[in-house]
Design an enzyme around this catalytic site. Structure first.
Site, short mmCIF file in Angstrom:
data_model
loop_
_atom_site.label_atom_id
_atom_site.label_comp_id
_atom_site.label_asym_id
_atom_site.label_seq_id
_atom_site.Cartn_x
_atom_site.Cartn_y
_atom_site.Cartn_z
N GLY A 153 -27.14 2.47 2.27
CA GLY A 153 -28.28 3.15 1.66
C GLY A 153 -28.33 4.64 1.93
O GLY A 153 -29.01 5.37 1.23
N GLU A 154 -27.59 5.11 2.95
CA GLU A 154 -27.68 6.52 3.34
C GLU A 154 -26.86 7.38 2.39
O GLU A 154 -25.69 7.13 2.12
CB GLU A 154 -27.17 6.67 4.77
CG GLU A 154 -27.38 8.06 5.34
CD GLU A 154 -26.86 8.17 6.76
OE1 GLU A 154 -26.39 9.26 7.13
OE2 GLU A 154 -26.90 7.15 7.49
N ALA A 155 -27.49 8.46 1.90
CA ALA A 155 -26.86 9.31 0.88
C ALA A 155 -25.56 9.94 1.36
O ALA A 155 -24.59 10.01 0.62
CB ALA A 155 -27.84 10.39 0.44
N ILE A 162 -22.75 7.42 1.20
CA ILE A 162 -22.35 7.18 -0.19
C ILE A 162 -21.49 8.33 -0.69
O ILE A 162 -20.47 8.12 -1.36
CB ILE A 162 -23.60 7.01 -1.08
CG1 ILE A 162 -24.38 5.75 -0.69
CG2 ILE A 162 -23.20 6.93 -2.55
CD1 ILE A 162 -25.69 5.59 -1.42
#
Length: 393
Positions: free
Chosen positions: A156-158, A161
């Site tokens: 979920g962490e930008a 990603i």
């Protein structure tokens, strides 16, 4: 009688006394050596049997250590890898660990994604080796993405990603020369496809992206030039027809969202049609506000996407420490909830009024919600890449 030479023989008594003594000593020494050789053979046989027993025991225990290592990995990826290296089931090399993750036997794909997304130098080397195990040659981008995103679950962490999609874009660009002018183009278009998949197939999003909007979103990303419209239309139709398959490790796709919330806690929420107040457990994550009847519920009672809305302090005669979410254009907020029969229905709120337990809690919720609305680093990074690509022309 002893034979000697060509058919000749002799007896001990025929030898001089000193030779008789020497011959007797030689025979005694020979017998002693033969006996020692037999003892050594027996010892070697015993050692060999013991070694075979130890090797069998080690081989017998290996599957058990491997099973334990996988379970440890699924609970804590770093500790699981350390355990497998310690028990010599993995080499301490990025290539060997990448192979282990790529095969993925018995591994939780969320845990694989978490390990690959870590920013430590060694994890980044493992990520590169992992991506290089994928074969994307002569594969259209959407199919390459399907293959890539099935091999693990995006964290979920930008920032995580970003690293993973950067590696993907580099790999695809290298294996398919001439398709795009740069890795930035591949990176931006890949993200656009992922966002399109979410827009078309997430039931909580009511304003679906059209093919014309998708084409407009990707204008100028090919080093300032446009990608062929036929390519973008084909990508759109592929995603519309077949959404990405997201790996599910626990049987509940929503639960992935609730592992590491930005903020969670009990709040009072005012009803839409009936203005009664109900106590709900709220979770803020992934640019959405979720609320549950109980903390043990696996699925939320309602979902409020933080799109085209704002948050502010508010006053209420019956409750203190209130704040409210409101639509920027006075329209109904695009939210959904479950009714008494468990059916998903659209929300009827133009304003969500919520009451916190005290002033500090209210201010903290407002701060976190504002940051989720306006400061999503995932979109910031994508916007930066888009500006970079457009201005290359």
């Amino acid at each position: 009688m002893q034979s000697f030479g060509e058919g000749k023989s002799f007896e001990m008594k025929d030898l001089p006394p000193e030779e008789q003594i020497a011959l007797a000593e030689i025979r005694e020494q020979k017998a002693r050596i033969i006996h020692e050789i037999q003892l050594l053979e027996n010892e070697l046989r015993a050692v060999s049997e013991e070694l075979q027993s130890i090797e069998y025991s080690i081989e017998e225990r290996k599957p058990n250590h491997l099973s334990i290592g996988r379970k440890k990995f699924n609970m804590d990826p770093k500790k699981g890898i350390e355990y497998l290296i310690e028990h010599e089931l993995l080499q301490n090399s990025s290539e060997d660990i990448a192979q282990f993750l790529f095969k993925g036997e018995g591994l939780n794909k969320t845990a694989i994604g978490d390990y690959l997304g870590e920013r430590h130098d060694f994890n980044i080397e493992v990520l590169k080796a992992f991506v290089n195990l994928h074969e994307f040659s002569d594969t259209i981008l959407v199919q390459a993405l399907r293959q890539f995103l099935w091999s693990f679950r995006l964290p979920g962490e930008a920032q995580k990603i970003d690293r993973m999609m950067e590696c993907f874009a580099q790999r695809y660009f290298e294996l398919n020369p001439g398709v795009f002018t740069s890795t930035d183009t591949c990176y931006i278009l890949s993200f656009s496809i992922i966002m399109l998949n979410t827009s078309l197939h997430n039931p909580s999003i009511k304003d679906k992206t059209t093919v014309d909007r998708f084409i407009a979103m990707n204008r100028g990303i090919n080093d300032g030039g446009d990608l062929p419209e036929e390519l973008l239309v084909n990508l759109f139709e592929s995603i519309k027809k077949e959404p990405f398959k997201i790996p599910e490790d626990d049987g509940n796709d929503l639960m992935h969202t609730f592992f590491n919330p930005i903020k969670e806690g009990w709040l009072l929420k005012q009803g839409g049609r009936y203005k009664s107040w109900k106590r709900r457990w709220f979770i803020l994550n992934d640019n959405c506000l979720y609320y549950f009847q109980f903390t043990t519920d696996k699925e939320p009672k309602g979902i409020i996407p933080l799109e085209n809305i704002q948050v502010r302090n508010s006053q209420d005669r019956s409750k203190e420490f209130c704040f409210e979410l409101y639509s920027v254009n006075n329209a109904l907020i695009k939210a959904c909830k479950t009714d008494s029969e468990g059916k998903v229905i659209e929300g009827k709120h133009s304003v969500y009024r919520i009451s916190a337990s005290d002033e500090r809690d209210r201010d903290d919720w407002i701060k976190c919600i504002k940051e989720s609305i306006s400061n999503n680093p995932f979109y910031d990074m994508l916007a930066m890449r888009r500006r970079k690509a457009v201005h290359k022309k």
